[in-house]
Design a protein around this motif. Structure first.
Motif, PDB file in Angstrom:
ATOM      1  N   UNK A 231      40.825  46.358  37.042  1.00  0.00           N
ATOM      2  CA  UNK A 231      40.956  44.904  37.177  1.00  0.00           C
ATOM      3  C   UNK A 231      41.865  44.431  36.056  1.00  0.00           C
ATOM      4  N   UNK A 232      42.983  43.792  36.406  1.00  0.00           N
ATOM      5  CA  UNK A 232      43.946  43.339  35.403  1.00  0.00           C
ATOM      6  C   UNK A 232      44.132  41.822  35.480  1.00  0.00           C
ATOM      7  N   UNK A 233      44.055  41.184  34.329  1.00  0.00           N
ATOM      8  CA  UNK A 233      44.401  39.770  34.213  1.00  0.00           C
ATOM      9  C   UNK A 233      45.848  39.726  33.741  1.00  0.00           C
ATOM     10  N   UNK A 234      46.713  39.051  34.510  1.00  0.00           N
ATOM     11  CA  UNK A 234      48.151  39.110  34.286  1.00  0.00           C
ATOM     12  C   UNK A 234      48.738  37.724  34.056  1.00  0.00           C
ATOM     13  N   UNK A 235      49.798  37.666  33.247  1.00  0.00           N
ATOM     14  CA  UNK A 235      50.555  36.426  33.193  1.00  0.00           C
ATOM     15  C   UNK A 235      51.604  36.447  34.305  1.00  0.00           C
ATOM     16  N   UNK A 236      52.453  35.443  34.358  1.00  0.00           N
ATOM     17  CA  UNK A 236      53.392  35.339  35.474  1.00  0.00           C
ATOM     18  C   UNK A 236      54.569  36.301  35.367  1.00  0.00           C
ATOM     19  N   UNK A 237      54.669  37.008  34.233  1.00  0.00           N
ATOM     20  CA  UNK A 237      55.636  38.102  34.107  1.00  0.00           C
ATOM     21  C   UNK A 237      55.020  39.436  34.538  1.00  0.00           C
ATOM     22  N   UNK A 238      53.776  39.397  34.988  1.00  0.00           N
ATOM     23  CA  UNK A 238      52.977  40.570  35.364  1.00  0.00           C
ATOM     24  C   UNK A 238      52.606  41.432  34.153  1.00  0.00           C
ATOM     25  N   UNK A 239      52.679  40.849  32.965  1.00  0.00           N
ATOM     26  CA  UNK A 239      52.202  41.550  31.771  1.00  0.00           C
ATOM     27  C   UNK A 239      50.677  41.487  31.728  1.00  0.00           C
TER      28      UNK A 239
ATOM     29  N   UNK B 228      29.190  51.869  50.044  1.00  0.00           N
ATOM     30  CA  UNK B 228      29.754  50.925  51.021  1.00  0.00           C
ATOM     31  C   UNK B 228      30.798  50.051  50.351  1.00  0.00           C
ATOM     32  N   UNK B 229      31.745  49.565  51.133  1.00  0.00           N
ATOM     33  CA  UNK B 229      32.790  48.704  50.591  1.00  0.00           C
ATOM     34  C   UNK B 229      32.200  47.408  50.043  1.00  0.00           C
ATOM     35  N   UNK B 230      31.130  46.906  50.655  1.00  0.00           N
ATOM     36  CA  UNK B 230      30.542  45.649  50.197  1.00  0.00           C
ATOM     37  C   UNK B 230      29.822  45.818  48.861  1.00  0.00           C
ATOM     38  N   UNK B 231      29.145  46.954  48.664  1.00  0.00           N
ATOM     39  CA  UNK B 231      28.527  47.213  47.355  1.00  0.00           C
ATOM     40  C   UNK B 231      29.617  47.301  46.272  1.00  0.00           C
ATOM     41  N   UNK B 232      30.709  47.964  46.609  1.00  0.00           N
ATOM     42  CA  UNK B 232      31.825  48.079  45.665  1.00  0.00           C
ATOM     43  C   UNK B 232      32.385  46.707  45.323  1.00  0.00           C
ATOM     44  N   UNK B 233      32.596  45.885  46.338  1.00  0.00           N
ATOM     45  CA  UNK B 233      33.164  44.554  46.109  1.00  0.00           C
ATOM     46  C   UNK B 233      32.225  43.673  45.280  1.00  0.00           C
ATOM     47  N   UNK B 234      30.924  43.785  45.514  1.00  0.00           N
ATOM     48  CA  UNK B 234      29.962  43.007  44.723  1.00  0.00           C
ATOM     49  C   UNK B 234      30.107  43.333  43.237  1.00  0.00           C
ATOM     50  N   UNK B 235      30.237  44.617  42.943  1.00  0.00           N
ATOM     51  CA  UNK B 235      30.398  45.054  41.559  1.00  0.00           C
ATOM     52  C   UNK B 235      31.737  44.567  40.990  1.00  0.00           C
ATOM     53  N   UNK B 236      32.791  44.689  41.781  1.00  0.00           N
ATOM     54  CA  UNK B 236      34.118  44.242  41.361  1.00  0.00           C
ATOM     55  C   UNK B 236      34.116  42.743  41.063  1.00  0.00           C
ATOM     56  N   UNK B 237      33.478  41.972  41.913  1.00  0.00           N
ATOM     57  CA  UNK B 237      33.416  40.517  41.729  1.00  0.00           C
ATOM     58  C   UNK B 237      32.733  40.168  40.406  1.00  0.00           C
ATOM     59  N   UNK B 238      31.606  40.822  40.127  1.00  0.00           N
ATOM     60  CA  UNK B 238      30.881  40.580  38.870  1.00  0.00           C
ATOM     61  C   UNK B 238      31.748  40.913  37.661  1.00  0.00           C
ATOM     62  N   UNK B 239      32.429  42.063  37.720  1.00  0.00           N
ATOM     63  CA  UNK B 239      33.258  42.493  36.593  1.00  0.00           C
ATOM     64  C   UNK B 239      34.487  41.594  36.431  1.00  0.00           C
ATOM     65  N   UNK B 240      34.997  41.070  37.520  1.00  0.00           N
ATOM     66  CA  UNK B 240      36.150  40.159  37.452  1.00  0.00           C
ATOM     67  C   UNK B 240      35.767  38.862  36.754  1.00  0.00           C
ATOM     68  N   UNK B 241      34.611  38.347  37.087  1.00  0.00           N
ATOM     69  CA  UNK B 241      34.127  37.129  36.418  1.00  0.00           C
ATOM     70  C   UNK B 241      33.966  37.367  34.914  1.00  0.00           C
ATOM     71  N   UNK B 242      33.433  38.525  34.549  1.00  0.00           N
ATOM     72  CA  UNK B 242      33.264  38.856  33.134  1.00  0.00           C
ATOM     73  C   UNK B 242      34.614  38.909  32.422  1.00  0.00           C
ATOM     74  N   UNK B 243      35.614  39.487  33.094  1.00  0.00           N
ATOM     75  CA  UNK B 243      36.938  39.643  32.493  1.00  0.00           C
ATOM     76  C   UNK B 243      37.575  38.286  32.209  1.00  0.00           C
ATOM     77  N   UNK B 244      37.472  37.378  33.156  1.00  0.00           N
ATOM     78  CA  UNK B 244      38.042  36.038  32.978  1.00  0.00           C
ATOM     79  C   UNK B 244      37.334  35.309  31.835  1.00  0.00           C
ATOM     80  N   UNK B 245      36.018  35.444  31.768  1.00  0.00           N
ATOM     81  CA  UNK B 245      35.242  34.807  30.690  1.00  0.00           C
ATOM     82  C   UNK B 245      35.625  35.386  29.335  1.00  0.00           C
ATOM     83  N   UNK B 246      35.774  36.704  29.268  1.00  0.00           N
ATOM     84  CA  UNK B 246      36.146  37.372  28.022  1.00  0.00           C
ATOM     85  C   UNK B 246      37.504  36.890  27.517  1.00  0.00           C
TER      86      UNK B 246
END
Length: 399
Positions: free
Chosen positions: A99-107, A121-139
């Protein structure tokens, strides 16, 4: 989100279209002079100046002086403001996800690499990804109001999808809606090779290439093309078809039913199968000392042995590289790109890329009118997540 970027989502108007066209030209070619922008966007001096002023006032574009002087005052160069908003790019695989947080230069401004092998399952994977994405943005001390959108690659899921029984377009929309119900962000799901091609092109070849071919060598062999910097041309769920290019009509039987497909020679599973077969036939290898049974070897064992000078592993990898080079040569003869970039797990290993490059050069030698440069990928480990974010900006500016 930046108010003007937010307006780019709104229904089309003549003014918004002109702003988006100018902004996209700066994003693609900046730093760039106003005179060049006028030519590229077919705008008058007055219109271009007015639009540039508006983009600057909204903090989407900044200006700097050229370091090159042709006499007199140095011209201004326009470039996009990278932190005007942010993008999220995600690569989901059966083993690890990024999961990458990028600026508009893709850095990459913030990143998380997480294990996803234990999900069934793909849905279990996505649930985990969603949680980790929220954490990344907060961090990163950001909120989702500063995020333009999220791009997500799920090639492993595409590869296992039954296209005969189900419609992939409908499935993608279902998955996008599922994520958007939990993540306050517009979501775009697509193919990893398309995303990687877009990022490689934008970051490294946008100023020089007009016909661009990108290919990867991993569990599957994939490719896609870009023309004049457009959207990558490879259907979601079908990028693996490059691996079904027939190299030897009398070769091994492929899973698709044909004989001699590229993937039966040059994919990681094919390389592993060839080594096991040759060791069982009596050839020697360091791998016999690593595992109790040669069938237990994994891809890491093979690549490590090759790096340590194992003759059998080196020979099998170079044979795989030769066939990969032949398949790429065929694509070059048809598409005639000016630039080919090879990515994936195998390219940085041993002499794999050198053999690919040499094979292409030998195959194209009789065709002096075709001028194609072949390069290894520059950013092989994060390029998919960078491109996943990049496709979000691409969609916004092309909508």
């Amino acid at each position: 989100m930046n108010a003007m970027l937010e307006s780019f989502h709104q229904p089309k108007s003549a003014k918004i279209n002109k702003l988006k066209t100018l902004y996209r030209a700066i994003q693609k070619n900046g730093p760039i002079k106003a005179e060049t922008l006028m030519l590229q966007t077919n705008t008058t001096h007055a219109t271009c100046a007015r639009l540039l002023d508006e983009l600057q006032k909204n903090n989407l574009v900044s200006v700097k002086s050229s370091t090159v002087s042709t006499g007199g005052r140095k011209p201004n160069l326009y470039q996009i403001t990278p932190d005007a908003a942010y993008l999220i790019g995600i690569e989901v695989t059966a083993l690890y996800s990024t999961i990458s947080l990028l600026d508009l230069h893709l850095s990459i401004k913030q990143q998380a690499k997480i294990k996803t092998a234990h999900f069934t399952s793909i849905y279990d994977t996505l649930d985990f990804i969603i949680t980790e994405t929220k954490k990344l943005v907060t961090t990163a001390n950001l909120s989702f109001t500063s995020i333009i959108g999220t791009g997500l690659s799920i090639d492993d899921y595409f590869d296992s999808f039954d296209h005969k029984k189900n419609d992939l377009t409908t499935e993608i929309k279902t998955l996008e809606a599922y994520i958007e119900a939990q993540l306050p962000s517009k979501v775009t799901i697509g193919s990893g090779v398309n995303f990687a091609a877009l990022a490689e092109y934008r970051l490294n070849y946008g100023a020089s290439s007009r016909r661009f071919l990108f290919s990867t060598s991993d569990m599957e062999l994939r490719s896609c093309t870009l023309t004049h910097g457009g959207t990558p041309l490879s259907s979601n769920g079908m990028s693996f078809t490059f691996g079904h290019t027939i190299i030897d009509s009398q070769g091994p039987v492929c899973s698709c039913g044909a004989k001699g497909c590229l993937r039966t020679f040059s994919s990681l599973p094919a390389i592993k199968a060839a080594i096991i077969q040759r060791v069982n036939a009596g050839e020697t290898s360091q791998l016999s000392e690593v595992v109790s049974s040669i069938e237990e070897i994994d891809f890491f064992d093979i690549l490590s042995a090759s790096e340590n000078g194992d003759t059998l592993c080196k020979n099998v990898l170079e044979e795989a590289a030769y066939y990969y080079g032949i398949a790429l040569s065929n694509q070059i003869l048809v598409y005639q790109p000016d630039t080919v970039v090879c990515g994936g797990t195998l390219i940085p290993k041993s002499s794999f890329f050198e053999v690919v490059q040499r094979t292409i050069a030998e195959r194209l030698a009789p065709f002096s009118g075709i001028s194609t440069n072949v390069y290894p990928a520059k950013d092989s480990y994060d390029i998919v997540s960078q491109g996943a974010g990049g496709i979000v900006l691409e969609k916004l500016l092309r909508s």
